[in-house]
Each structure stands twice: as C-alpha cells, then as structure tokens.
Design an enzyme around this catalytic site. Structure first.
Site, PDB file in Angstrom:
ATOM      1  N   ILE A  35      30.567  23.750  37.460  1.00 40.31           N
ATOM      2  CA  ILE A  35      30.546  22.663  36.398  1.00 40.31           C
ATOM      3  C   ILE A  35      32.049  22.710  35.494  1.00 40.31           C
ATOM      4  CG2 ILE A  35      29.675  23.500  34.322  1.00 40.31           C
ATOM      5  CD1 ILE A  35      28.851  20.130  35.605  1.00 40.31           C
ATOM      6  N   ALA A  60      27.905  30.690  42.044  1.00 41.45           N
ATOM      7  CA  ALA A  60      29.375  30.657  41.907  1.00 41.45           C
ATOM      8  C   ALA A  60      30.135  31.835  42.864  1.00 41.45           C
ATOM      9  CB  ALA A  60      29.990  30.307  40.790  1.00 41.45           C
ATOM     10  N   ASP A  69      24.128  32.287  29.276  1.00 43.84           N
ATOM     11  CA  ASP A  69      24.833  31.136  29.733  1.00 43.84           C
ATOM     12  C   ASP A  69      24.713  29.992  28.833  1.00 43.84           C
ATOM     13  OD1 ASP A  69      27.034  29.956  30.931  1.00 43.84           O
ATOM     14  OD2 ASP A  69      25.923  29.602  32.848  1.00 43.84           O
ATOM     15  N   ALA A  91      24.709  23.310  34.682  1.00 46.59           N
ATOM     16  CA  ALA A  91      25.615  23.338  33.506  1.00 46.59           C
ATOM     17  C   ALA A  91      25.337  24.379  32.480  1.00 46.59           C
ATOM     18  CB  ALA A  91      26.081  21.875  33.085  1.00 46.59           C
TER      19      ALA A  91
END
Length: 380
Positions: free
Chosen positions: A139, A217, A271, A305
């Site tokens: 994101i 990621a 996160d 996100a």
C-alpha cells in the site's frame, strides 16, 4: 513513588504461571514476586484474571483515529499511545511508512521530543520505507519509494533518544548500507523486498536484525528458491514480526513458521492504522481512501493497508488461531520484542528489577488495568 502490591491474579512469568503470589512494585520497578507481606505498601486486589508483562509493539502506524504520517508531532504520538495503551500496549514504536524527507525528519524529531517529554510507552521509532521495492511496496505510495539519499542515511544514523528501527529492501539500497546503519546503532529489518534467498543471506551476514511482517510483501518460500521467507525461518539469530489477524497470513502458515523457527523467533505486531481502537469505517492514507470491512483494511485495489489490530486482540488470536498457551502468546507479545529491541534487561518479563510495565487481563483475556513504570492506567 509509593510502594504498592498487586495480588489476586495468576502471574505469567518467564518460569511459568504463578498462582497465589503477589507482585510488589516500588519506584516504578518490580521489587519482588512473593507473599506481598510488606505492611506499609498499598495493596491492590485484582480479583482474578492474569497479570502479564506489558505488550511491546514494534509496528504502529496509527490508532485512535490518527495516523503518524499525517501529523508527525508529539501530540499525534501521544494520541496513538493512549489508544493502544487501553489495549495493553505499554511500549511501542510509532511507525512512519514511506514518505518524503521532511516527514521523515519531523517524525524522528517528534519521537525524540516525545521521549524527552515523558510520553508513556514511547520506545523509539520505526521507519518502514521508503527504501523498499517498487514491485512489493504493498500500500506504500509509489511516488515516495526511492533509494536513500546521503542526507537520509546521515539523519537515521544521528544519535537520538530511543530505538531506531528501519525496514528496507536489501536490493534497493547501496552496498554497505546495512553495516553502516548497524554501526550507528540502528536496527535493520528486511521487508517489502524482492530479494531472493541468497541476497537475504548476504543481508543477514551484514547484520540484518529481522524481518517485517513475515510472509507479506517479500519473496515466498518455494521448493527450489527458499526466498526471503525461507531465509528468515532458517536463521537462528534474527526475529520476525507476524500479524495474526486472519487476513494477512493464513493461521496454518503461521503455525508452520513457528514450528520451523521456534517461538523465540517471532513477535506479535499490529501494523495498526487509525481505525485501531475505534469504530471507524474508512480513513485517508496519502490520498487514498481505505475501507474497513470484516476487520480488514483495504484500498480500492483490494490491497491490505495495515490492520485494525490491537495487541490484546493479537494475543487472543495467537491463542485461538495458532494454538498457543497464554504464557507462549505473552512471550511473543512482550519478551521477544523486548529482546529484539535490546531491552530485555529492563522490559518484557515480570521479574525483580524489571520496569513495572504490567497488564491485568480478566479471565476472557480482556484488558482491565495497565501499569507503565508502576503508574496505573485503569480501564476495566
């Protein structure tokens, strides 16, 4: 600070669960775990539940309706810390995602000022990006992703209060960047990266400390190319954060990771974004609208996100989804991140001489009270 004694709850210690004991606190530290017979101390009867070490979260982008990137100030940091404190987080790293140089500078200065001002629970800063892979930026806004400028490396290496943690992609930074940051006392994690197994091993040899949100990621584990995930699970010295929300990673994958690496390799992280600790249905992230649906935060392209997690929920999920005991989940929420941050001599466990960062959980593992350095924050 006057002495006080906490009794009536089971105590989660590094040696196991202690029932029938009390924790004596004096001058912000745990004085002893025992009978709690000191007559001059004020006694606090907890009436059941569990007393666990305060949670330490190394990846907190926001919470309580605010985002660190939007206004990197002491006031924003305080609001974020307050929101997460209600959920048992006694120590955290406000986290900047990829942004411009001025935001990076302001963020570092704000955290330094927050620690100087005594904002409870602020342990340092996590700079996640912008030195990451465009292909695996998630994101993070593409316009901010870049290789580090000399001025940015100098800024990161500059002495300041608290811990500095930097997430970068090893392939996206000049040779020698990791050893340079490590020599300045900066912790370095790999994430948002296309680095393969061999490149990740080289980064570990250069001093890489850990991995940001394992599986997400980064290059995956494969039969012929173990990828960054394989290197993280094989290494015995580094640690990795895991987001246990049922959205970022399948619980079975996390169970396999814990079985492969062992419990000492993992840390619970949130996160967290602005919705954490709120009923927000949407928020703006660097010009994009992020929607909250079924407890997941997603952009209009479906990309995750961050999360709306809080550490108490992460702890309960680690027990419910991963099959961990309370003692083991507590270790992932407190002792392991303290060790990762090089703070295990002072934080992360309940023991004599440790800072009295404590959380009282009821029998359903909901937060009732929080103490930071012996100061009570009563929420139940």
């Amino acid at each position: 600070m006057s002495a006080h004694i906490l009794s009536g709850a089971k105590i989660v210690t590094a040696d196991g669960l202690r029932d029938g004991a009390a924790v004596a606190i004096e001058n912000g530290l745990v004085r002893e775990i025992g009978s709690g017979a000191k007559p001059s101390a004020k006694r606090v009867e907890l009436e059941g539940g569990y007393l666990v070490p305060g949670f330490i979260d190394t990846q907190v982008n926001g919470g309580g309706g605010v985002l660190f990137n939007d206004a990197p100030t002491v006031e924003t940091i305080d609001a974020i810390a307050q929101a997460h404190r209600r959920h048992g987080t006694s120590g955290l790293l406000p986290t900047l995602i990829s942004d411009d140089f001025d935001t990076l500078r302001c963020g570092i200065e704000a955290v330094d000022a927050a620690i100087a001002a005594g904002v409870p629970g602020i342990l340092g800063i996590h700079v996640e990006g912008p030195f990451i892979s465009t292909e695996r930026r998630g994101i993070h806004a593409d316009r901010f992703v870049r290789a580090p400028m000399e001025a940015e490396l100098e800024l990161l290496a500059r002495p300041s209060r608290g811990v500095k943690l930097v997430t970068l992609a090893p392939e996206a930074v000049p040779a020698g960047t990791i050893p340079r940051l490590r020599a300045a006392g900066v912790l370095v994690a790999a994430g948002h990266s296309t680095a393969d197994y061999a490149a990740t091993q080289r980064a570990l040899d250069e001093g890489l400390d850990g991995f940001t949100h394992l599986f997400n990621a980064m290059t995956p584990f494969g039969s012929r190319e173990p990828g960054m995930v394989g290197a993280a699970l094989e290494d015995r010295k580094s640690r990795f954060g895991i987001i246990v929300d049922g959205h970022h990673v399948h619980p079975a994958s996390l169970r396999v990771a814990l079985a492969a690496r062992g419990l000492d390799g993992a840390m619970l992280v949130t996160d967290a974004m602005p919705p954490a600790g709120t009923a927000m249905a949407r928020f703006e992230l660097q010009g994009r609208t992020i929607m909250v649906a079924d407890a997941a935060l997603r952009g209009d392209d479906g990309k995750l996100a961050g999360s709306a997690l809080t550490m108490d929920l992460a702890l309960r999920n680690a027990i419910g989804m991963l099959g961990l005991s309370l003692a083991d989940a507590s270790r992932l929420a407190s002792a392991n991140p303290a060790s990762f941050l090089r703070m295990s001599a002072r934080r992360g466990t309940i023991a004599p001489g440790m800072v009295a960062d404590l959380v009282h959980l009821d029998d359903a593992l909901r937060v009732r009270r929080v103490w930071i350095a012996g100061r009570l924050h009563d929420y139940g």
